[in-house]
Write a protein that holds these residues in place. Structure first.
Motif, PDB file in Angstrom:
ATOM      1  N   UNK A   1       0.875  -1.121  -0.074  1.00 48.52           N
ATOM      2  CA  UNK A   1      -0.006  -0.095   0.012  1.00 48.52           C
ATOM      3  C   UNK A   1       1.009   1.173  -0.189  1.00 48.52           C
ATOM      4  N   UNK A   2       0.572   2.240  -0.839  1.00 52.59           N
ATOM      5  CA  UNK A   2       1.336   3.588  -1.042  1.00 52.59           C
ATOM      6  C   UNK A   2       0.516   4.595  -0.242  1.00 52.59           C
ATOM      7  N   UNK A   3       1.352   5.446   0.519  1.00 54.61           N
ATOM      8  CA  UNK A   3       0.578   6.241   1.279  1.00 54.61           C
ATOM      9  C   UNK A   3       1.341   7.587   1.440  1.00 54.61           C
ATOM     10  N   UNK A   4       0.332   8.787   1.504  1.00 55.65           N
ATOM     11  CA  UNK A   4       0.974  10.194   1.546  1.00 55.65           C
ATOM     12  C   UNK A   4       0.543  10.635   3.125  1.00 55.65           C
ATOM     13  N   UNK A   5       1.495  11.241   3.939  1.00 57.23           N
ATOM     14  CA  UNK A   5       1.082  11.448   5.066  1.00 57.23           C
ATOM     15  C   UNK A   5       1.438  13.175   5.240  1.00 57.23           C
ATOM     16  N   UNK A   6       0.209  13.812   5.542  1.00 53.51           N
ATOM     17  CA  UNK A   6       0.466  15.357   5.880  1.00 53.51           C
ATOM     18  C   UNK A   6       0.111  15.831   7.132  1.00 53.51           C
ATOM     19  N   UNK A   7       0.850  16.427   7.824  1.00 55.05           N
ATOM     20  CA  UNK A   7       0.537  17.098   8.892  1.00 55.05           C
ATOM     21  C   UNK A   7       0.165  18.569   8.857  1.00 55.05           C
ATOM     22  N   UNK A  31      -4.329   8.398   1.820  1.00 52.88           N
ATOM     23  CA  UNK A  31      -3.926   9.784   2.596  1.00 52.88           C
ATOM     24  C   UNK A  31      -4.023   9.623   3.910  1.00 52.88           C
ATOM     25  N   UNK A  32      -3.000   9.770   4.605  1.00 50.03           N
ATOM     26  CA  UNK A  32      -3.110   9.952   6.177  1.00 50.03           C
ATOM     27  C   UNK A  32      -2.925  11.348   6.637  1.00 50.03           C
ATOM     28  N   UNK A  33      -3.955  11.769   7.147  1.00 49.94           N
ATOM     29  CA  UNK A  33      -3.904  13.463   7.239  1.00 49.94           C
ATOM     30  C   UNK A  33      -3.935  13.456   8.881  1.00 49.94           C
ATOM     31  N   UNK A  34      -2.940  14.399   9.365  1.00 48.83           N
ATOM     32  CA  UNK A  34      -2.826  14.842  10.820  1.00 48.83           C
ATOM     33  C   UNK A  34      -3.482  16.102  11.035  1.00 48.83           C
ATOM     34  N   UNK A  35      -3.893  16.307  12.013  1.00 48.57           N
ATOM     35  CA  UNK A  35      -4.346  17.613  12.643  1.00 48.57           C
ATOM     36  C   UNK A  35      -4.866  17.466  14.035  1.00 48.57           C
ATOM     37  N   UNK A  36      -4.988  18.521  14.454  1.00 54.89           N
ATOM     38  CA  UNK A  36      -5.316  18.765  16.061  1.00 54.89           C
ATOM     39  C   UNK A  36      -6.956  19.028  15.971  1.00 54.89           C
ATOM     40  N   UNK A  37      -7.522  19.931  15.025  1.00 55.54           N
ATOM     41  CA  UNK A  37      -8.708  20.305  15.024  1.00 55.54           C
ATOM     42  C   UNK A  37      -9.553  19.191  14.198  1.00 55.54           C
ATOM     43  N   UNK A  38     -10.524  18.543  15.081  1.00 58.53           N
ATOM     44  CA  UNK A  38     -11.112  17.347  14.389  1.00 58.53           C
ATOM     45  C   UNK A  38     -12.192  17.580  13.285  1.00 58.53           C
ATOM     46  N   UNK A  39     -12.924  18.695  13.811  1.00 55.83           N
ATOM     47  CA  UNK A  39     -13.851  19.135  12.742  1.00 55.83           C
ATOM     48  C   UNK A  39     -13.328  19.631  11.496  1.00 55.83           C
ATOM     49  N   UNK A  76       2.569  -1.667   7.667  1.00 59.02           N
ATOM     50  CA  UNK A  76       4.050  -1.607   6.858  1.00 59.02           C
ATOM     51  C   UNK A  76       3.726  -0.844   5.392  1.00 59.02           C
ATOM     52  N   UNK A  77       3.221   0.068   5.389  1.00 57.02           N
ATOM     53  CA  UNK A  77       3.085   0.851   3.995  1.00 57.02           C
ATOM     54  C   UNK A  77       4.068   1.280   3.484  1.00 57.02           C
ATOM     55  N   UNK A  78       4.105   1.678   2.097  1.00 63.16           N
ATOM     56  CA  UNK A  78       5.253   2.469   1.392  1.00 63.16           C
ATOM     57  C   UNK A  78       4.810   3.829   1.710  1.00 63.16           C
ATOM     58  N   UNK A  79       5.539   4.708   2.334  1.00 62.36           N
ATOM     59  CA  UNK A  79       5.449   6.097   2.531  1.00 62.36           C
ATOM     60  C   UNK A  79       6.090   6.959   1.419  1.00 62.36           C
ATOM     61  N   UNK A  80       5.031   7.092   0.472  1.00 60.37           N
ATOM     62  CA  UNK A  80       5.604   7.898  -0.897  1.00 60.37           C
ATOM     63  C   UNK A  80       6.064   9.420  -0.768  1.00 60.37           C
ATOM     64  N   UNK A  81       5.119   9.818   0.178  1.00 63.79           N
ATOM     65  CA  UNK A  81       5.621  11.286   0.546  1.00 63.79           C
ATOM     66  C   UNK A  81       5.004  11.586   1.935  1.00 63.79           C
ATOM     67  N   UNK A  82       6.001  12.382   2.549  1.00 61.86           N
ATOM     68  CA  UNK A  82       5.856  13.098   4.031  1.00 61.86           C
ATOM     69  C   UNK A  82       5.633  14.389   3.782  1.00 61.86           C
ATOM     70  N   UNK A  83       4.581  15.091   4.046  1.00 63.09           N
ATOM     71  CA  UNK A  83       4.375  16.527   4.061  1.00 63.09           C
ATOM     72  C   UNK A  83       4.502  17.059   5.542  1.00 63.09           C
ATOM     73  N   UNK A  84       5.429  17.684   5.908  1.00 62.18           N
ATOM     74  CA  UNK A  84       5.702  18.256   7.373  1.00 62.18           C
ATOM     75  C   UNK A  84       5.130  19.596   7.580  1.00 62.18           C
ATOM     76  N   UNK A  85       3.835  20.076   7.630  1.00 57.28           N
ATOM     77  CA  UNK A  85       3.200  21.202   7.493  1.00 57.28           C
ATOM     78  C   UNK A  85       2.702  21.960   8.569  1.00 57.28           C
ATOM     79  N   UNK A  86       2.415  21.155   9.790  1.00 62.39           N
ATOM     80  CA  UNK A  86       1.951  21.525  10.971  1.00 62.39           C
ATOM     81  C   UNK A  86       3.007  22.714  11.380  1.00 62.39           C
TER      82      UNK A  86
END
Ligand SMILES: NC(=O)C1=CN([C@@H]2O[C@H](COP(=O)(O)OP(=O)(O)OC[C@H]3O[C@@H](n4cnc5c(N)ncnc54)[C@H](OP(=O)(O)O)[C@@H]3O)[C@@H](O)[C@H]2O)C=CC1
Ligand SMILES: CC(=O)[C@H](N)C(=O)O
Length: 257
Positions: A1-7, A31-39, A76-86
Motif C-alpha cells: 500500500x502506497x500512502x502520503x502523510x500530511x501534518x 492519504x493519512x492526514x494529521x491535525x489537531x482540530x477534528x472538525x 507496513x505501507x510504503x510512505x511515498x511522501x511525507x509533508x511536514x506542514x503543521x
C-alpha cells in the motif's frame, strides 16, 4: 500500500497540499492526514477523492504521534511522501511571549517534525519525497519573531543535511521557504504583537505556493521559494551582514508600537 502523510491538514497550506496532491498523484492508495482540530480535519477528508484516514494529534504532547506510528508498524505501507506542514508562530518580543507559547513553537515546528520524519524514513523507498515547511524567516534572524524564525532555521538546516544523507537512497527532501502567505496563520500569530505592515503587502496565494512546492519536490529541488520578491530577499539575506538586517527589523518593530 502506497500512502502520503500530511501534518497540519486541518487548515491553510496543509489542507491545500492534501487537495492538490489528491489531484496530481495517481498511484496513492491512502492519504493519512494529521491535525489537531477534528472538525476542520474532517472537512479536508470530505473533499478528498482517494481513501483518507484522519489522525487527531496535538504536537505539544510527545505521545501525539503514537497511534499513527502504531498503524505504520501494523500495516507496513510504503510512505511515498511525507509533508511536514503543521506549525505556528507568535509575533512579539521573546520575553513578552509566554513560556508555554515559546516552548510550544519548538515542540510543534521542530520536535514533532523531527520525530515523524524519523518514524517515516524506514517506510520510504526509492523516489519517496519529504517536504518540510520552513519559511523565508529561516534566511535571517528577526527581532519580534525570534523563536519562530529560529525554529524555521532549524527546519531548513535539518532538511538540507537530511537531503544529503538520503540522496543515495533515492529519497528527496525539499524545504519550502515562503514569505508571508494568506492563510489563517496570522489570525493566531498576533496575540502578543502585530506583524510588520510590509508583510501584508507581500501576502502570497496559498494555492500558488503549494503548487510550486509540489512541482519543486517532484523535480527533487532542495529549496522551494515562491515569488520574485522572496527569491530576491533570499539573495539579500546572503549578501547583507545579518547584524544590519537585525538592526533594521528591530527599528521597524519598535516603530510599530
Ligand atoms: N502563512 C505563512 O505566511 C507562512 C507559513 N509557513 C509555515 O507553513 C506551515 C503551515 O502554515 P499555514 O497553513 O500558513 O497556517 P495555518 O494556521 O493555516 O495552519 C497551521 C497548521 O498547523 C497545525 N498546528 C498548529 N499547532 C499544532 C499543534 N499543537 N499540534 C498539531 N498541529 C498543530 C494547525 O492545526 P490547528 O488548525 O488545529 O491549529 C494547522 O493545521 C507552518 O509550518 C508555517 O510555519 C511558512 C511560511 C509562511
Ligand atoms: C510566517 C512566515 O513564516 C513568513 N515567512 C513571515 O516571515 O512572515
Amino acid at each position: 500500500m502506497r500512502i502520503v502523510i500530511i501534518t497540519g491538514a486541518s487548515s491553510g497550506m496543509g489542507r491545500e497540499f492534501a487537495l492538490q496532491l489528491d489531484k496530481k498523484l495517481h498511484s496513492i492508495d491512502e492519504y493519512w492526514l494529521v491535525g489537531r482540530n477534528e472538525e476542520e480535519l474532517a472537512k479536508t477528508k470530505k473533499k478528498m477523492h482517494t481513501k483518507t484516514r484522519n489522525f487527531i494529534a496535538d504536537f505539544n504532547s510527545r505521545k501525539a504521534l503514537f497511534p499513527l506510528v502504531q498503524e505504520l508498524n501494523n500495516i507496513q505501507p510504503e510512505v511515498k511522501m511525507l509533508v511536514n506542514c503543521a506549525g505556528f508562530g507568535m509575533v512579539g518580543y521573546f520575553d513578552r511571549i509566554s513560556y508555554n507559547d515559546n516552548l510550544s513553537m519548538i515542540d510543534v515546528n521542530c520536535r514533532a517534525l523531527t520525530s515523524l520524519t524519523h518514524d517515516c524514513i524506514p517506510f520510504m523507498a526509492v523516489n519517496s519525497r519529504i517536504i518540510n515547511l520552513a519559511s523565508a524567516g529561516a534566511f535571517n534572524p528577526q527581532p519580534g519573531f525570534a523563536v519562530y524564525c529560529a525554529t524555521k532555521s532549524y527546519v531548513l538546516s535539518f532538511s538540507r543535511a537530511l537531503r544529503g544523507e538520503l540522496k543515495d537512497l533515492g529519497i528527496y527532501v525539499t524545504a519550502v521557504c515562503p514569505g508571508p502567505v494568506n492563510t489563517p496563520f496570522f489570525n493566531k500569530a498576533e496575540r502578543y504583537g502585530n506583524v510588520y505592515a510590509f508583510k501584508k503587502l507581500f501576502m502570497a496565494d496559498q494555492k500558488a505556493v503549494v503548487s510550486k512546492a509540489i512541482d519543486d519536490s517532484i523535480r527533487c529541488k532542495e529549496i522551494s521559494v515562491y515569488g520574485r520578491t522572496m527569491r530576491a530577499y533570499r539573495v539579500l539575506a546572503k549578501v547583507v551582514p545579518h547584524r544590519f538586517i537585525i538592526e533594521l527589523l528591530n527599528l521597524m518593530h519598535k516603530l510599530k508600537k
